[in-house]
Design a protein around this motif. Sequence first.
Motif, short mmCIF file in Angstrom:
data_model
loop_
_atom_site.label_atom_id
_atom_site.label_comp_id
_atom_site.label_asym_id
_atom_site.label_seq_id
_atom_site.Cartn_x
_atom_site.Cartn_y
_atom_site.Cartn_z
N GLY A 1060 0.80 -1.22 0.00
CA GLY A 1060 0.00 0.00 0.00
C GLY A 1060 0.82 1.25 0.00
O GLY A 1060 0.29 2.34 0.27
N LYS A 1061 2.10 1.16 -0.30
CA LYS A 1061 2.96 2.33 -0.33
C LYS A 1061 2.79 3.07 -1.65
O LYS A 1061 2.52 2.47 -2.68
N VAL A 1062 2.97 4.37 -1.55
CA VAL A 1062 2.85 5.22 -2.73
C VAL A 1062 4.13 5.11 -3.55
O VAL A 1062 5.24 5.29 -3.04
N LEU A 1063 3.95 4.78 -4.85
CA LEU A 1063 5.09 4.73 -5.75
C LEU A 1063 5.37 6.10 -6.32
O LEU A 1063 4.48 6.94 -6.43
N SER A 1064 6.63 6.31 -6.70
CA SER A 1064 6.94 7.52 -7.44
C SER A 1064 6.46 7.34 -8.87
O SER A 1064 6.11 6.22 -9.30
#
Length: 1228
Positions: A1060-1064
């Motif tokens: 659930g981490k935000v990707l660049s």
Amino acid sequence: MESPAPRKTHRYGTPRPSVTPPKQRRMVGTRAVGTPSRRTEDIAAVADIMDVDDVQMYNERVAGSGRETLYARTDEISVAFHAALPFEVRRELKGTDFYSQSWTGAIDSLTGYALAASSSTCFIWHHTKPTTCYILPCPPSSHDYAQPAAPLHAVVPSRSRSEPGLVLLSLRGDIRFWDSIASGLAGGGSFESINLELGEGEYASGLLRVDGQIYIASTSHGRLFRLTLTSQSGRHTLSARLFAPPPAPGLSLARLFWAAPAPQPTLGNVSALALGSVGGSDIGRGGVAEKDLWTLSETRVQRWSLNKEVLLGEVDVREAVGHVEDLEGVDLGVESDGTLVVLVSYAGSEQETAAMALDQYGGFGMGTPVPRRIYALVRLSTRGGVTKYEGGGGSGGMIEGVGVGMKIESVTGVPYATTAASAPAHPRLALLGGGAVVAIRFVDVVVFCARDSPYQDRITLKAPHTDQILGLGVLPPSQSPVHYFPEEQEDAEGLGPEEVLILTAGVLMRARVDLGSVKAFNEATGRAIIIKAILTQAILYGSNPDNPLRFSFPPEVDEEALMAGAEGLSRAVLESDPAIIRPNHDLTSQLTSRKDRLSWLIRFINDNAALSKMSQRSRQRLATDAEKLYACHQLWLKMNEHLDAGATHSLVIDAIYGFTASYPLPHSPASHDVVRDFFRYRAAEIGRLIPFMVERVENTGEGAMKEVGGAVVTILQAALSYRAYNLAVYGVNLPMIKPWTSRSSVIDGVLKLVDTATRFALDPSKANTKSASKELLPELATMFFACVQERLDWLGSPIAADEPGSERDHIELKERFDQLRPEILETLRLTSHLPHALTLAISHADFRSLATLLHQDTVYPPTSNPHARTIAEYVDRFGGAFAKEVVRWCLVHGEARVVFALEESGSDEWGKYMDEYWVEEEEQGGKCDVVAWLRDLGQARWSVAGARLLREAKGAGDVGVKHFMLSVGKLAHLAQVQESGEVDEAALDAFHDSLDFISVQEKLLEEFQETFSSLRGKQKQSLDGQVDAVIRAKATRLKEEGRKGLLGILKILVRQVLQGKVLSVEDAVDVLTLKDDEGVENFATALHLLAHTEDIPDARRISSFRRVWCRIYNKDDWDSIRETANITDAQLTSRFRATALYMTLSIILPSPQLSQLPGVDLDPNECLPVPLIPEIKSRFPGIQEDMVGDLARDYRAESSRVEGLSLGDVYHRVREMVMLDLGYARQE
């Protein structure tokens, strides 16, 4: 009584009818009547023997033994107690108001008798035998005057009797004569009375003894009277006649008719009489015919023949002084060579006399113009060729008068000025050494002015309102005791000492003037020596309550001399100079005496208003010496307490021995007591002792903390407290210049003690035991904070800015202090010294640490915090400075709810403090959006809240959180649009783009979750298992092609998506273009994301565009597509339309704004360059070196394959097809 104005010494110029009755004239104001000439002290000796009586010469030495009581002493002048006044005189003078009562006095050097007289009573006694006092009634004073005046007087020498006679002359001309003062023991009623028969408005102004038989009296109308003492039948009679020559016997009428007439005197008030000799020779035994009489009438010097009783000539001293206002003649004397010394006064300007008034009267009348009179000495000679010191200027000219011309030898200023505060008295001068030194008696000061050098000095009474200098008496050199002060030696050139007796209302003093030292006085160095001598006298003799003298600086004291003298004397006290500090085995008493000396020193400087003339550096040196001495005194007392408590050994003593061994004195003291010698002679080095004391703690351990730690605290605490208490006394402006209490060695030493005390205090094994370290820790911390802050203040001052390295030292020390301060405060809290920690934090305005200390227990809800009341008190006391630090602590530690709870509880100030804190943080580049948007929403600040959420969303690491922030932010923005009606297109597009990006990630997450939906058990719950399942399903082509680097990167990015981490944007582009996918719209999405991002460096964005296009070209099997055997053109076209290239171009080309951006539309040749190693490391920071190499190889493989396909003609054909198809579609 109203203070009299500074008098014009003589007010009556010529005899004239009196318009104002005499009784209406204020004698105090005019002073001419109240202070007539009294010239008994002017006659040094009378060698001629009277025909009437024998003269008993005065040649006694003061009886007694032992050291005299000194009142003042310099190299040139020593003043000591000579004799007490008779009881009757002391009783009469006690409490006398000299402003309303007239007193006069004298010491007759010929007879040895002293005299003091009021308007009604005359007291006379032998000055060495004050037990016998003769009391005589004075002639009645006129009631026409506002103030009865004391009579004029002359002592009559007698050879046949032990007691002399006395002549008293009242202002109205009444004379009383006693042939012996012995009748004064029985009331003094046996006297002879005569009267001078003065005219209206005329009064007697002077009385001079010529010899034992002849006396001269003068009046305010310029008349002179000869008083003659005769003896008839053993009875002495006094007669008086007007000064006029009798006709010479045998003088023919023709000769009398043709004789040249004698010059006529210009009549005026005669203020002074003096005796001279014809031709300037010493007064000899030749009789009256050889003597001249000099008078001072107004400003005119008149020369009379005593024998012929005619005026020989007169000159006006105005020509010598120049253009001054209101010039008056005051007194005159005749030097041994016949040179006249005239004392004059004039009205000085405000600027000319400001320094004198400030010096003498402590600022009397400052700010309000008051009349003042300045005095000067004029030396006149009747012959040339005389060389004298001409420091006063105005020398070398000639004065032409009536019957005589005189040369101006010098005009010298007198360091004295009278004001309206001065008591009424007529200044008189006396000559020492034949005129080598002139002593001028004022009402409260005796001024000494040298003839042959620039030397000038003063003797000043301590209490001029209750004391007064009544008279002077110069002892003849042949009669002066050779050794009045045993330790003083006569000048090597043979110029011996001269002695003058000074009669005051309280005591009779004797001043010894060393003429040799006076003559050798050097102006270049003498001024500084005089200043130091004055200071030395102030601390040696000024503390004596019986000393009648006050020590003061001369007007316009030289600043450099003042500072050099004060600093030298202070250091001499610090080093126990035996000339100033008397040896004393009792060290406590000796230290106390030295402290008192330094206290007297600064008190004297302040009392004389001289502190403003000292530089700040000099003031601080004096203050530093005093505080070091005070610190030594306190340390010595503590050492005594330690030994008195039963201790058999002292580590402080060991430290002193160690210090002395490391830094021995050049000359070892004779006492061989190292410890006491340190306190006696090395008090200035008390700061250098601290490291040696700390060393004992490091070697001994905690057992030394109580003694050594306490001693260090005593030294620093004493110095700092003394400094703070006496800042105003010394006029010190903080910060201190290079303060000894904050040298690096001192700071390091105290810090070592703090660290040692902390280690022992926090030792778990001693948690329940009483510890000296724990008890000393608060005091050590206080001293450490004070020392560091003091050094920071100094390093940050403008003075220190000129020193090399000060700025660097300031930065380093501040960073170190900012790091250590919270740690030490926390240690105090842990050792149960929280109140002390709070006090320290407050004293140093460390509100951040203060907030931290108060939030170490339960913080939520705020009412459960045990320090809630203290926090509220501090908020009321310090306001936002403290409250904003509470806000900071809550936000940094994730306790924002505490602040919101405080605001909700009814404390509206907390909302204001939050807003102020966020504004300050943002001005300093800080970020507060993570919480600030909540308050913005609560305050309906929609636009601000939306902007905060948009900024905060960019840094959000969780997809859900970022999605929430963007959604709420967009809603807030729409609320602002609805409220204001204005649309911010840029902000709205930013929300849309960001939400689109979140939508891409959410779709990727759903896609990946579908791939492992069939997993069961632990494998499904395991993140590693989920990642492996996605890689197996979505990276088959990468595995087949052996793209090890790209496969590793994809695996990392898949894990982040599943977490659930935000990707660049770059990461999302890689995931979209590397995974296996039947659909080709992901390539267009990747290009769209890259085109709209602004957070990627241009070089890396171009590289990402190239990688996307390489993967677009590599997506399809171009060899099969271009196999045209046995297929129609329509089939070939259908193949082209099925490629990723066609689908991507068909999505991006309809938007000219998108397709025209650099990198969005690249042909096969434009996408071939690969990223270099540095760019790869920048793109994937922290990856291993072998993976960097794998990625570089994979990028080259992608480009090589595209290059090998030779798709240049295909790209243009497919692009043409897309354009045609789009054109057809538009036609449709």
